[in-house]
Design a protein around this motif. Sequence first.
Motif, mmCIF file in Angstrom:
data_model
loop_
_atom_site.group_PDB
_atom_site.id
_atom_site.type_symbol
_atom_site.label_atom_id
_atom_site.label_comp_id
_atom_site.label_asym_id
_atom_site.label_seq_id
_atom_site.Cartn_x
_atom_site.Cartn_y
_atom_site.Cartn_z
ATOM 1 N N TYR A 47 0.824 -1.208 0.000
ATOM 2 C CA TYR A 47 0.000 0.000 0.000
ATOM 3 C C TYR A 47 0.860 1.261 0.000
ATOM 4 C CZ TYR A 47 -3.219 3.568 1.759
ATOM 5 O OH TYR A 47 -3.941 4.712 1.945
ATOM 6 N N HIS A 71 -2.886 9.258 1.180
ATOM 7 C CA HIS A 71 -3.408 8.294 2.160
ATOM 8 C C HIS A 71 -4.701 8.828 2.785
ATOM 9 C CE1 HIS A 71 -3.608 5.454 5.441
ATOM 10 N NE2 HIS A 71 -3.392 6.404 6.332
ATOM 11 N N ALA A 75 -8.442 7.207 2.110
ATOM 12 C CA ALA A 75 -9.177 6.693 3.273
ATOM 13 C C ALA A 75 -10.548 7.353 3.371
ATOM 14 C CB ALA A 75 -8.377 6.920 4.555
ATOM 15 N N ILE A 79 -13.282 4.699 2.635
ATOM 16 C CA ILE A 79 -13.696 4.150 3.932
ATOM 17 C C ILE A 79 -14.719 5.071 4.591
ATOM 18 C CG2 ILE A 79 -12.948 3.324 6.195
ATOM 19 C CD1 ILE A 79 -10.154 2.924 4.951
ATOM 20 N N THR A 94 -7.279 3.269 8.020
ATOM 21 C CA THR A 94 -7.207 2.007 7.281
ATOM 22 C C THR A 94 -6.891 0.831 8.200
ATOM 23 O OG1 THR A 94 -4.879 2.382 6.758
ATOM 24 C CG2 THR A 94 -6.500 3.107 5.122
ATOM 25 N N PHE A 102 -8.854 -4.849 3.245
ATOM 26 C CA PHE A 102 -7.708 -4.050 2.817
ATOM 27 C C PHE A 102 -7.302 -4.405 1.389
ATOM 28 C CE2 PHE A 102 -3.277 -2.381 3.240
ATOM 29 C CZ PHE A 102 -3.630 -1.074 3.515
ATOM 30 N N TYR A 105 -9.625 -2.526 -0.725
ATOM 31 C CA TYR A 105 -9.257 -1.116 -0.639
ATOM 32 C C TYR A 105 -8.091 -0.814 -1.577
ATOM 33 C CZ TYR A 105 -7.424 3.190 1.475
ATOM 34 O OH TYR A 105 -6.952 4.455 1.681
#
Length: 124
Positions: A47, A71, A75, A79, A94, A102, A105
């Motif tokens: 990631y 990031h 997120a 999310i 995360t 994940f 994701y």
Amino acid sequence: MRDAIAAKQLWAFLRANWHALAVAGKPLAVTVAEHKAKRSGEQNRLYWALLAEVAESAWVDGRQFSRDAWHAHFAGEFIGFEETPGGHRVPISTTTLSVAEFSTYIERVQQYASEHLGIETCIA
């Protein structure tokens, strides 16, 4: 529970504390659910390598952004957000995702990079 020792520790805690907390008007609540493994170290490395690739290659409105900015962006985008006590919105971490979640994701981040940023990532 992974083993008998953990089960015994839980039982000892409940046995030692349930009555005093119930008398104090603060009864215990116990929830039992299947354990879901959190993301792996390998997933985490993949990631952050993906984020580095996006940060190095992506331009938005004539600007580049850091791995940390991407990031936070991803997120929030994939999310969601939570509200802080001060009323601010921050991306949900995360670290709340299971291994399977994940993986999904990461796939969504790669798809976004391809479709919205024109970046075909080298991360597999």
